[in-house]
Write an enzyme that holds these catalytic residues in place. Structure first.
Site, mmCIF file in Angstrom:
data_model
loop_
_atom_site.group_PDB
_atom_site.id
_atom_site.type_symbol
_atom_site.label_atom_id
_atom_site.label_comp_id
_atom_site.label_asym_id
_atom_site.label_seq_id
_atom_site.Cartn_x
_atom_site.Cartn_y
_atom_site.Cartn_z
ATOM 1 N N GLU A 261 0.827 -1.208 0.000
ATOM 2 C CA GLU A 261 0.000 0.000 0.000
ATOM 3 C C GLU A 261 0.865 1.264 0.000
ATOM 4 O O GLU A 261 0.643 2.207 0.757
ATOM 5 C CB GLU A 261 -0.945 -0.006 1.209
ATOM 6 C CG GLU A 261 -1.973 -1.131 1.160
ATOM 7 C CD GLU A 261 -2.915 -1.114 2.354
ATOM 8 O OE1 GLU A 261 -2.485 -0.714 3.448
ATOM 9 O OE2 GLU A 261 -4.085 -1.491 2.185
ATOM 10 N N GLU B 37 -7.086 -7.324 -0.538
ATOM 11 C CA GLU B 37 -7.521 -7.272 0.858
ATOM 12 C C GLU B 37 -9.017 -6.971 0.888
ATOM 13 O O GLU B 37 -9.425 -5.816 0.894
ATOM 14 C CB GLU B 37 -6.759 -6.195 1.651
ATOM 15 C CG GLU B 37 -5.321 -6.515 1.936
ATOM 16 C CD GLU B 37 -4.680 -5.513 2.893
ATOM 17 O OE1 GLU B 37 -5.415 -4.645 3.418
ATOM 18 O OE2 GLU B 37 -3.461 -5.586 3.110
#
Length: 609
Positions: A179, A259
């Protein structure tokens, strides 16, 4: 021994089979391709660092029996290299054994080796010794940082290369960083350097990917040519819009939600997070209908044992609780939930799942109350600190009236428990409690027991230094001449203190509680069972617990929501007394006892800030 001719043919067969193994991206058909056939993964996240090694196989089998064909796993750098240059891949840190068990279970692996992982883990998996370089810019092309990353990857990645699917193992894809688009640096040179390292150590054929949040800014800074871009989002997101954003950065190739949030984390003082099982199963079904590849984060969360919890810092510092239950399909203790069964029903609509039920919950036992007593004499080993340090000075003048002790620059990271000549005065806390009143006389000893409540794991403040970072004022006087002691509390307890000390040299005890930091000990007598249990510290305030020398983590029932600590059964002896050591930091209850229960309490919020 087989004859040479047979060995020759066996080798030919092996290399032919290996040559047929492949995993790649089919851009023409917008899917992954495994061994020449279209492939869709249905995966769940599990963290070996949060689960005792004894239970790895149990958890993996439950995931397999749910219908998953892959798992996703982080590699926390600081878990394996807590001291620079000293690496540990044994016991609960045996990554290759975990990969082997995964392979034996029939599950593929989506590997996330960082170097940064977030994960609500201490400093996002980065080792705190990086902060010895005061001006280091983490997660960037900073020379010192890249040198440390390169040295770590030179140890880690060669261990992983044989486990790649294309090399006969079960790792199908490898994530680069984590991320990165949510980090302020947005340093493409850093990402290019990582890409070069991964290619050098793992080869040109492994599928490398990135994961970023579902915004244009995050996807722009987190993606890089040569790394397949994927997104993450939960049940509250429009999946059409989310995958449309992925398509903007990857016009062709498989749809991937790396995710998909089945739950969420808890901070101390939060309400226990929960995500509706029906919402999870509904959105999962919608994504699978689109042909998307989905990883559920988390499938089992596990536990932040010891000091491994992370923290967030947005408006203020907020520490993550010890339980990483996450409201996941498998509970913190690895028990199947209604959410898991709902997910299994959805998966069964898209692929054949193994016959038979998901293995049941591990047995639990309520061992009952154990009475503790206070340790009067405390001696610590001086050694590498983690968790706590002691700062000591003397009062520069008489304090006939309560006088403010002030942290003017908010330099207490994260909590300081203050005493004068052994009399507890109160605590200072980062961002929230910057002033307390103290009393005493000139020359009295002032002690500050400093607690590290977990380093920030997300955002721009991951350079999270701990201890007393700036001076304290006593009224108008700046306190100086501090003596600093590193306290190896875990080392002392692991070596048997105070339970194994002789009556001559060991500590003395009393049964009355006290105010301020103090140790309390007791013994859980064996009953022939070593089943999982949950430790409740009712009316205790805040502190740390060890069972048989193993650090279970932090308790803070006064803040909540977590009220019990998970005690894995294998920690308990069936024949010998089980030692309990409690470090209470503020105030023990009138009744010095703890309770072992057969179920957790994770959702009671007491004093929310």
């Amino acid at each position: 021994c087989p004859p040479p001719v047979l060995l020759f043919y066996l080798m030919i067969y092996f290399f032919q089979a290996l040559a047929q193994r492949s995993f790649s991206i089919d851009y023409q058909n917008n899917c992954f391709e495994k061994d020449g056939q279209p492939f869709q993964y249905i995966s769940g996240s599990i963290h070996y660092s949060r689960i005792p090694r004894y239970y790895w196989q149990d958890r993996l089998m439950k995931m397999y029996m749910t219908g998953l064909n892959a798992i996703q796993v982080y590699v926390p750098w600081n878990f394996h290299e807590p001291v620079q240059g000293v690496h540990n891949f044994t016991g609960d840190r045996d990554l290759e054994h975990f990969l082997d068990l995964t392979n034996q279970t029939g599950l593929l692996v989506i590997l996330r080796p960082g170097p940064y992982i977030c994960a609500e883990w201490e400093m996002g998996g980065l080792p705190s010794w990086l902060l010895k370089k005061k001006n280091i810019l983490l997660r960037s092309a900073d020379t010192d940082y890249l040198q440390a990353v390169g040295a770590w990857f030179a140890v880690l990645l060669p261990k992983l290369k044989p486990w790649l699917y294309i090399n006969g193992g079960n790792i199908i894809t490898v994530q680069v960083e984590n991320e990165y688009g949510s980090y302020f640096a947005c340093d493409y040179n850093y990402m290019r350097h990582l890409r070069t390292l991964f290619r050098f150590f793992l080869g040109e054929d492994v599928v490398l990917f990135t994961t970023d949040g579902n915004t244009d800014k995050e996807m722009t800074c987190g993606t890089l040519q040569g790394l397949y871009a994927t997104v993450d989002f939960g049940t509250d997101t429009n999946i059409t819009e989310a995958f449309k954003r992925q398509r903007h950065f990857e016009p062709m190739g498989p749809l991937v939600n790396s995710e998909f949030y089945t739950g969420w984390l808890d901070h101390w003082g939060d309400k226990h997070a929960a995500v509706d099982a029906k919402a999870v199963s509904k959105v999962l079904g919608e994504m699978l209908t689109l042909g998307a590849n989905v990883n559920m984060y988390m499938f089992e969360g596990g536990t932040n044992f010891g000091y491994w919890n992370g923290a967030d810092h947005d408006k203020r510092f907020r520490s993550v609780v010890t339980s990483y239950d996450y409201d996941a399909p498998l509970s913190e203790a690895g028990d199947p939930t209604e959410k898991l069964l709902a997910i299994r029903d959805i998966i069964a609509q898209f692929r054949d799942i193994p016959a038979g039920p998901v293995p049941p919950a591990t047995p639990k036992f309520a061992y009952g109350f154990v009475t503790l007593k206070k340790v009067l004499c405390v001696f610590f080993y001086i050694g590498p600190p983690y968790g706590y340090m002691l700062y000591r000075t003397t009062l520069p003048r008489n304090l006939s009236e309560p006088t403010p002790l002030i942290s003017p620059l908010n330099g207490v990271h994260d909590r300081a428990y203050v005493s004068v000549n052994g009399v507890y005065q109160g605590f200072l806390e980062r961002d929230t409690t910057l002033v307390i009143n103290v009393t005493g006389n000139h020359g009295d000893t002032m002690d500050l027991l400093l607690e590290n409540m977990g380093r920030v794991n997300f955002g721009s403040k991951i350079n999270d230094y701990k201890g007393l970072l700036s001076s304290l004022n006593l009224g108008k006087d700046a306190l100086t001449d501090w003596k600093i002691y590193s306290l190896n509390i875990d080392g002392a307890i692991a070596e048997g203190w105070p339970h194994l000390q002789s009556s001559k040299s060991g500590p003395t005890y009393r049964r009355e509680p006290s105010v301020g930091p103090a140790f309390y000990t007791g013994t859980l007598q064996p009953n022939g069972l070593n089943w999982d249990t949950f430790l409740k510290l009712h009316e205790w305030t805040k502190g740390q617990v060890w069972i048989n020398g193993v650090n279970l983590g932090r308790y803070w029932p006064a803040r909540g929501p977590q009220q019990t600590l998970f005690v894995p059964g294998p920690l308990l002896s069936t024949t010998l007394p089980n030692t309990i050591t409690v470090l209470e930091l503020e105030q023990a209850p009138p009744q010095l006892r703890v309770l072992f229960m057969d179920r957790p309490h994770l959702n009671i919020t007491a004093n929310k800030l």
